[in-house]
Design a protein around this motif. Sequence first.
Motif, PDB file in Angstrom:
ATOM      1  N   UNK A 141      -5.457  16.693  -9.419  1.00  0.00           N
ATOM      2  CA  UNK A 141      -4.580  15.543  -9.577  1.00  0.00           C
ATOM      3  C   UNK A 141      -4.137  15.363 -11.034  1.00  0.00           C
ATOM      4  N   UNK A 142      -4.377  16.359 -11.849  1.00  0.00           N
ATOM      5  CA  UNK A 142      -4.026  16.318 -13.261  1.00  0.00           C
ATOM      6  C   UNK A 142      -2.735  17.102 -13.478  1.00  0.00           C
ATOM      7  N   UNK A 143      -1.651  16.422 -13.821  1.00  0.00           N
ATOM      8  CA  UNK A 143      -0.371  17.111 -13.995  1.00  0.00           C
ATOM      9  C   UNK A 143      -0.376  18.005 -15.227  1.00  0.00           C
ATOM     10  N   UNK A 144      -1.321  17.784 -16.143  1.00  0.00           N
ATOM     11  CA  UNK A 144      -1.392  18.633 -17.337  1.00  0.00           C
ATOM     12  C   UNK A 144      -2.288  19.850 -17.130  1.00  0.00           C
ATOM     13  N   UNK A 145      -2.998  19.936 -16.027  1.00  0.00           N
ATOM     14  CA  UNK A 145      -3.872  21.084 -15.777  1.00  0.00           C
ATOM     15  C   UNK A 145      -3.021  22.320 -15.515  1.00  0.00           C
ATOM     16  N   UNK A 146      -3.384  23.404 -16.114  1.00  0.00           N
ATOM     17  CA  UNK A 146      -2.639  24.647 -15.941  1.00  0.00           C
ATOM     18  C   UNK A 146      -1.479  24.825 -16.886  1.00  0.00           C
ATOM     19  N   UNK A 147      -1.155  23.815 -17.692  1.00  0.00           N
ATOM     20  CA  UNK A 147      -0.072  23.934 -18.669  1.00  0.00           C
ATOM     21  C   UNK A 147      -0.657  24.520 -19.952  1.00  0.00           C
ATOM     22  N   UNK A 192       0.082   8.487 -14.332  1.00  0.00           N
ATOM     23  CA  UNK A 192      -0.269   9.900 -14.496  1.00  0.00           C
ATOM     24  C   UNK A 192      -1.621  10.048 -15.182  1.00  0.00           C
ATOM     25  N   UNK A 193      -1.841   9.271 -16.231  1.00  0.00           N
ATOM     26  CA  UNK A 193      -3.123   9.327 -16.940  1.00  0.00           C
ATOM     27  C   UNK A 193      -4.257   8.762 -16.094  1.00  0.00           C
ATOM     28  N   UNK A 194      -3.966   7.777 -15.272  1.00  0.00           N
ATOM     29  CA  UNK A 194      -5.002   7.209 -14.400  1.00  0.00           C
ATOM     30  C   UNK A 194      -5.422   8.206 -13.326  1.00  0.00           C
ATOM     31  N   UNK A 195      -4.466   8.891 -12.729  1.00  0.00           N
ATOM     32  CA  UNK A 195      -4.776   9.786 -11.614  1.00  0.00           C
ATOM     33  C   UNK A 195      -5.497  11.039 -12.064  1.00  0.00           C
ATOM     34  N   UNK A 213       0.832  -1.206   0.000  1.00  0.00           N
ATOM     35  CA  UNK A 213       0.000   0.000   0.000  1.00  0.00           C
ATOM     36  C   UNK A 213       0.867   1.257   0.000  1.00  0.00           C
ATOM     37  N   UNK A 214       1.907   1.257   0.827  1.00  0.00           N
ATOM     38  CA  UNK A 214       2.795   2.420   0.875  1.00  0.00           C
ATOM     39  C   UNK A 214       3.517   2.600  -0.464  1.00  0.00           C
ATOM     40  N   UNK A 215       3.883   1.487  -1.109  1.00  0.00           N
ATOM     41  CA  UNK A 215       4.514   1.594  -2.423  1.00  0.00           C
ATOM     42  C   UNK A 215       3.590   2.203  -3.462  1.00  0.00           C
ATOM     43  N   UNK A 216       2.311   1.814  -3.436  1.00  0.00           N
ATOM     44  CA  UNK A 216       1.344   2.396  -4.370  1.00  0.00           C
ATOM     45  C   UNK A 216       1.153   3.888  -4.088  1.00  0.00           C
ATOM     46  N   UNK A 217       1.039   4.235  -2.808  1.00  0.00           N
ATOM     47  CA  UNK A 217       0.885   5.645  -2.456  1.00  0.00           C
ATOM     48  C   UNK A 217       2.108   6.449  -2.895  1.00  0.00           C
ATOM     49  N   UNK A 218       3.300   5.874  -2.734  1.00  0.00           N
ATOM     50  CA  UNK A 218       4.522   6.575  -3.120  1.00  0.00           C
ATOM     51  C   UNK A 218       4.561   6.851  -4.615  1.00  0.00           C
ATOM     52  N   UNK A 219       4.026   5.924  -5.408  1.00  0.00           N
ATOM     53  CA  UNK A 219       3.999   6.134  -6.853  1.00  0.00           C
ATOM     54  C   UNK A 219       3.141   7.337  -7.211  1.00  0.00           C
ATOM     55  N   UNK A 220       1.991   7.497  -6.560  1.00  0.00           N
ATOM     56  CA  UNK A 220       1.075   8.576  -6.892  1.00  0.00           C
ATOM     57  C   UNK A 220       1.418   9.882  -6.174  1.00  0.00           C
ATOM     58  N   UNK A 221       2.323   9.841  -5.222  1.00  0.00           N
ATOM     59  CA  UNK A 221       2.696  11.078  -4.530  1.00  0.00           C
ATOM     60  C   UNK A 221       3.431  12.046  -5.448  1.00  0.00           C
ATOM     61  N   UNK A 222       4.213  11.534  -6.383  1.00  0.00           N
ATOM     62  CA  UNK A 222       4.990  12.410  -7.269  1.00  0.00           C
ATOM     63  C   UNK A 222       4.075  13.285  -8.127  1.00  0.00           C
ATOM     64  N   UNK A 223       3.072  12.746  -8.847  1.00  0.00           N
ATOM     65  CA  UNK A 223       2.203  13.648  -9.617  1.00  0.00           C
ATOM     66  C   UNK A 223       1.414  14.615  -8.751  1.00  0.00           C
ATOM     67  N   UNK A 224       1.027  14.211  -7.534  1.00  0.00           N
ATOM     68  CA  UNK A 224       0.301  15.124  -6.662  1.00  0.00           C
ATOM     69  C   UNK A 224       1.201  16.277  -6.222  1.00  0.00           C
ATOM     70  N   UNK A 225       2.429  15.972  -5.837  1.00  0.00           N
ATOM     71  CA  UNK A 225       3.367  17.024  -5.446  1.00  0.00           C
ATOM     72  C   UNK A 225       3.769  17.878  -6.640  1.00  0.00           C
ATOM     73  N   UNK A 226       3.866  17.271  -7.804  1.00  0.00           N
ATOM     74  CA  UNK A 226       4.190  18.033  -9.015  1.00  0.00           C
ATOM     75  C   UNK A 226       3.081  19.020  -9.350  1.00  0.00           C
ATOM     76  N   UNK A 227       1.841  18.603  -9.198  1.00  0.00           N
ATOM     77  CA  UNK A 227       0.703  19.457  -9.567  1.00  0.00           C
ATOM     78  C   UNK A 227       0.434  20.513  -8.518  1.00  0.00           C
TER      79      UNK A 227
END
Length: 341
Positions: A283-289, A273-276, A185-199
């Motif tokens: 949670x969209x890394x392309x929003x605002x670009x 990234x596309x899933x989130x 679970x922590x590994x899955x959360x860690x994967x999605x933390x990067x796009x959230x912090x990026x956005x």
Amino acid sequence: MDWTGRRIEIFIPFGEAFELMEKILLRPFEIGKWFIIGFTAWLATFFGGFLFNYRRHLGDPDWPRRLEHYRPSLENLPPWVLPVAICGGLLLLGLIVLFAWLNSRGRFMFTDCIVHNRGAIVAPWKEFRTEANRYFLFRILVSLCGLVVFGGLAAAACFSLSNHRTVPIVVTILLALIFVLILIVIGVITVFMVPVMYRQRCTAIGAFRQVWSLIKARPGVFVLFCLFYLLLYIGGAMVSCLVTCATCCLTTIPYLGTVILLPIVMVLYTFPLCFLRQFGDAYDVWAGVPPGESSLPMPPPVIPPTQEPPSPAAPPPSEPSILPPATPPPSEPPPLPPASP
């Protein structure tokens, strides 16, 4: 955006990730851009690469039996072995920390290259320095906690085996299974933390809480995502083996292997990234670009259907009247000419 009632897809984000890979790497194909993005991908994924190593002891077939009778002792070791072992252990630990730091920075750099469809190193390295360092410290803290828990479980298992106690062994196995599930679970959360912090440019703890809230709200969707992602990873490993055999093991060379396998690496990295982004703009890394800088294709313009001018409606047919036709009024007689004198 309220996503609680929305349907979260699994296969559509994979199709989007594949199309993005084609657009970024192949349309058009630029060798310099390929190598630059490959470098960021190597930094972001060198802890999760495919490594196949197989060794056999052919010289001495009796080495397992000899090893059973070997009892190491500090008295039999030369005096320089212990300091060298300590220094080597510290050096290895320092290299692991350095690689983890570079890996954290590389994840944000690779994400930025995918989002902006560019091969850049210096700009994302400087721009996301704070977020990457926070992410690195969070991973180090989680790793230390995991080592402490794992060490405690290993010590409990050794104590149970040495005293021949069955019940503590069963309890230790159950605790180990729970520990593995928590790690997943922590590994899955860690994967999605990067796009959230990026956005959102938020802290690591804030990103962890947001991703955990998404998992609690839609656990079934994330389970399906993990299963499908596992299948993709296995498929990617099989393709990597075929490419390794076809290239005479060139993919085993660091960085060069990532450059050769970059399409596979990019699809596996872009899929989360596309899933989130289905959960909203936050949670969209392309929003605002800006559309000119985004790797996502611009949506086709909505053309309203052409409307023809309404034709004049025909007058309704007149019903036959029951009244007699009106008689025209009598015409006045023409005036008489004046009489002549």
